[in-house]
Design an enzyme around this catalytic site. Structure first.
Site, PDB file in Angstrom:
ATOM      1  N   ILE A   1     -64.563   8.515  67.061  1.00 47.71           N
ATOM      2  CA  ILE A   1     -64.196   8.761  65.668  1.00 47.71           C
ATOM      3  C   ILE A   1     -64.498   7.546  64.794  1.00 47.71           C
ATOM      4  CG2 ILE A   1     -62.223   9.116  64.120  1.00 47.71           C
ATOM      5  CD1 ILE A   1     -63.101  11.658  65.416  1.00 47.71           C
ATOM      6  N   CYS A   2     -64.228   6.343  65.329  1.00 42.13           N
ATOM      7  CA  CYS A   2     -64.451   5.138  64.528  1.00 42.13           C
ATOM      8  C   CYS A   2     -65.917   4.980  64.146  1.00 42.13           C
ATOM      9  CB  CYS A   2     -63.945   3.909  65.269  1.00 42.13           C
ATOM     10  SG  CYS A   2     -64.721   3.665  66.884  1.00 42.13           S
TER      11      CYS A   2
END
Length: 443
Positions: A225-226
């Site tokens: 996600i990052c």
């Protein structure tokens, strides 16, 4: 291990179910009692009728067959079935024709772009093969009820969706009536992945079902996600950002993105393109967007042709009472051509066709949220958003929003505070066609 696709012996367990169906259906009684006994005696001795015999011709003409999927594999299957001699064919597909389909889905032309695949495929084959009747349905397989599926003798799948396969597998098993032999509908499943493919024959409640083999499939590729939120480097990162982060932000968490809806895919493509332009990333296309969100691997036309031929060969053998595949054929064409046939075993704890509950030995101090994450990691069930409940209470429910909010505090609680050792947890999920019964004991 015996391969019933290649030897002239009687297929075990299933026996002559389709012959039983013919006995029930007077329209398919084509010989006298003496002739039929003689024919069965010949078959027991391994003597097969000529492919152009009147008996086989009439059997194919009266056998009603359902094809699910009219894409790369489905086009080949429809063509093969019609040329084999099947006259009553139905086809279901929920997709419309895209320009990118034309390189391998040979029943379609540029003028057909935007039209339903099922409709165009039926029209094309009907025009080319005189006497065949193909009935198309543009929509989801979930739209149809038991009465619809009960009219067919054989179901052939040419799908690119695991969820759809799981649904039709569960539906055909659910329809089984022990007192009615015609309720058993053989499922022939074909699948391709680049230069690899598989064909299998599933006899509901008799041999291994699709759910039994779920752990053979790789989990879809995911991205951190990052990375997709802050430092995208690939076009796939931009597409995942549009799908995972931006869609719920714009449309709300309760509005699910339908990966089979062309309008939703177009929105994702346009949003991902804007994201890619912002970070100077090239390569975002409509077809890549489809591939990422649906986990599609590029199709190879020759693989589709080989797997479709295998599926249709099995359909012919089943319809004519010949020995058929028992029960799984794998093909790879990366370096030459290689096939391997084996008997995939049923799982007693299978949530669809099994008769015993799954068991889990857990740490009593783990939280409910930890259990949910553990279930998501299990390759044999491949859950996405599981909801859990016992016979007396809801542990955590993903929907509706009111119930999700009410059960959310349980996520941080220890299992020993929620359930007893030996208690059963019922697990449901959008990806699961049936519920799982999980018997929990403490380590």
């Amino acid at each position: 291990m015996t391969d019933y696709a290649t030897v002239g012996t009687t297929t075990p367990s299933y026996g002559r179910v389709l012959s039983d169906m013919e006995d029930v259906n007077e329209e398919t009684e084509i010989t006298s009692e003496e002739q039929q006994e003689g024919q069965e005696a010949e078959e027991e001795e391994g003597v097969l009728l000529a492919l152009d015999s009147p008996q086989i011709q009439l059997t194919l003409e009266t056998c009603k067959i359902l094809v699910i999927g009219a894409g790369g594999l489905g086009c080949e299957i429809l063509k093969n079935l019609a040329l084999t001699g099947f006259k009553e064919i139905h086809v279901i597909d929920m997709d419309t024709i895209d320009l990118s389909n034309l390189n391998r889905q040979f029943l379609f032309r540029q003028k057909d772009v935007g039209r339903p695949k099922a409709t165009v495929a039926a029209e094309f084959v009907t025009q080319r093969v005189p006497g065949v009747n193909i009935v198309p349905y543009y929509g989801k397989i979930q739209d149809k009820d038991d009465e619809y599926y009960s009219q067919f003798q054989v179901v052939v799948c040419g799908l690119d969706s695991i969820e759809a396969r799981r649904w039709i597998n569960a539906k055909l098993i659910e329809m089984i009536d022990d007192d009615d032999p015609t309720s058993l509908k053989p499922l022939i499943d074909g699948g391709t992945e680049g230069f690899k493919g598989q064909a299998r024959v599933i006899l509901p409640t008799i041999n291994s079902c699709y759910e039994c083999s779920l752990d053979m499939f790789n989990k879809p590729t995911t991205f951190p996600i990052c990375t997709i939120a802050n430092t995208p480097r690939l076009p796939e990162h931009c597409i995942e950002w549009a799908s995972v982060l931006e869609w719920p932000k714009v449309h709300g968490k309760d509005v699910k993105c339908d990966n089979d809806n062309p309008e939703h895919i177009l929105w994702l493509y346009e949003t991902a393109s804007a994201r890619a332009k912002e970070f100077n990333i090239s390569g975002v296309t409509y077809s890549l967007t489809q591939g990422v969100v649906k986990n599609i691997i590029p199709a190879i036309a020759s693989t589709n042709a080989i797997i479709a031929a295998s599926c249709c060969n099995e359909a012919f053998k089943i319809a004519t009472g010949s020995p058929f595949l028992d029960n799984y054929m794998m093909y790879t064409g990366n370096d030459g051509m290689y096939t391997y046939t084996f008997q995939h075993q049923r799982k007693p704890e299978c949530p669809v066709c099994g008769k015993i509950a799954s068991s889990a030995e857990l740490d009593r101090t783990m939280t409910l949220e930890d259990l949910i994450e553990l279930l998501k990691e299990r390759p044999d069930v491949q859950l996405k958003r599981p909801s859990l409940r016992t016979a007396t209470k809801s542990l955590y429910m993903q929907a509706p929003p009111v119930l999700e909010e009410a059960t959310r505090p349980n996520l941080e609680k220890k299992l020993e505070d929620l359930i007893e050792s030996g208690e059963y947890i019922t697990v449901t999920d959008v990806a699961l066609p049936v519920s799982i019964q999980l018997k929990v004991t403490w380590k």
